[in-house]
Scaffold this active site. Sequence first.
Site, PDB file in Angstrom:
ATOM      1  N   TYR A 203      60.185   0.789 -47.874  1.00  0.00           N
ATOM      2  CA  TYR A 203      59.369   0.744 -46.778  1.00  0.00           C
ATOM      3  C   TYR A 203      59.643   2.322 -46.182  1.00  0.00           C
ATOM      4  O   TYR A 203      58.986   2.400 -45.400  1.00  0.00           O
ATOM      5  CB  TYR A 203      59.950  -0.445 -45.867  1.00  0.00           C
ATOM      6  CG  TYR A 203      58.929  -0.651 -44.811  1.00  0.00           C
ATOM      7  CD1 TYR A 203      57.703  -1.220 -45.345  1.00  0.00           C
ATOM      8  CD2 TYR A 203      59.296  -0.758 -43.389  1.00  0.00           C
ATOM      9  CE1 TYR A 203      56.590  -1.491 -44.152  1.00  0.00           C
ATOM     10  CE2 TYR A 203      58.102  -1.036 -42.498  1.00  0.00           C
ATOM     11  CZ  TYR A 203      56.931  -1.429 -43.207  1.00  0.00           C
ATOM     12  OH  TYR A 203      55.993  -1.826 -42.163  1.00  0.00           O
TER      13      TYR A 203
ATOM     14  N   SER B  10      42.501  -6.466 -42.686  1.00  0.00           N
ATOM     15  CA  SER B  10      43.448  -6.300 -41.518  1.00  0.00           C
ATOM     16  C   SER B  10      43.590  -7.085 -40.600  1.00  0.00           C
ATOM     17  O   SER B  10      42.703  -7.817 -40.215  1.00  0.00           O
ATOM     18  CB  SER B  10      42.900  -4.933 -40.957  1.00  0.00           C
ATOM     19  OG  SER B  10      41.790  -4.975 -40.085  1.00  0.00           O
TER      20      SER B  10
ATOM     21  N   TYR C  16      57.393  -5.148 -38.475  1.00  0.00           N
ATOM     22  CA  TYR C  16      57.974  -5.872 -39.597  1.00  0.00           C
ATOM     23  C   TYR C  16      59.302  -5.769 -39.765  1.00  0.00           C
ATOM     24  O   TYR C  16      60.215  -4.934 -39.142  1.00  0.00           O
ATOM     25  CB  TYR C  16      57.255  -5.085 -40.808  1.00  0.00           C
ATOM     26  CG  TYR C  16      57.619  -5.515 -42.326  1.00  0.00           C
ATOM     27  CD1 TYR C  16      57.375  -6.769 -42.423  1.00  0.00           C
ATOM     28  CD2 TYR C  16      58.308  -4.787 -43.124  1.00  0.00           C
ATOM     29  CE1 TYR C  16      57.825  -7.427 -43.594  1.00  0.00           C
ATOM     30  CE2 TYR C  16      58.751  -5.378 -44.307  1.00  0.00           C
ATOM     31  CZ  TYR C  16      58.676  -6.704 -44.749  1.00  0.00           C
ATOM     32  OH  TYR C  16      58.898  -7.157 -45.953  1.00  0.00           O
TER      33      TYR C  16
END
Length: 271
Positions: free
Chosen positions: A160, A21, A150
């Site tokens: 997405y 992460s 993003y």
Amino acid sequence: MSYNLLKGKRGIIFGALDANSIAWKTAERVHEEGGSFVLTNAPIAMRMGQINELAEKTGSQIVPADATSIEDLENLVQKSVEILGGKLDFVLHSIGMSVNVRKGKHYTDQNYDWTQKGWDVSAVSFHKTMQTLYKNDAMNEWGSIVALTYMASQRVFPDYNDMADNKAYLESIARSFGYFFGKEKKVRVNTISQSPTPTTAGQGVKGFDSFISYAEKMSPLGNATALDCANYTIAMFSDLTKRVTLQNLYNDGGFSNMGVSNEVIEAISKE
């Protein structure tokens, strides 16, 4: 290499699930640069990850918190100030999830209860976090708050799903709350739009491996890694960026300004 950019600075890092992460990498880099912090994540996420290992490695304490719960956030902020010995200099919001994506629901066939849950976790939690910090006057002047986003917030990436909407809302919150935080408390608020990164959450998106390969071919400098993003975040936490606020900052190897690349054209022509 350490330059002690964060020596004496303290903060909260949300979302360090495992070594893949971005939040995990950022925590390691903050530690290397002399900063101290409290780690936090939702209790269920903590059971899935290895956050205790990171806490031990960086000499940090953990305060579990559901970022959608004002009560949990109040406790987190108050305990963090107590543990760290004063007001905060930085906060990283690196959490997000879509139940629709996780359960394979198409964007045109959403379960709206799941949509609302994902929206609350991925975007509204950022507002709740900042509101809690703001009302408690928990940030030092010239502090820095960063959330990860993003490119799908700006352009269409079909798989997405509703996370694209969540990220667009997140970026809007950063600008709107960032105005008040900057004007009244001299705290900066920004988002970093990162390349597709093989984190645990990212790999849950359909077709992720193909897309990360596409992004690599599209980006003049190639995809930014989790460590690249951690380093960028360190710069945003440091005093070197004191006048940068209300920005959505791209850390994507140039992807965001590309139309098409020779590598992609060549790949298509071979089909």
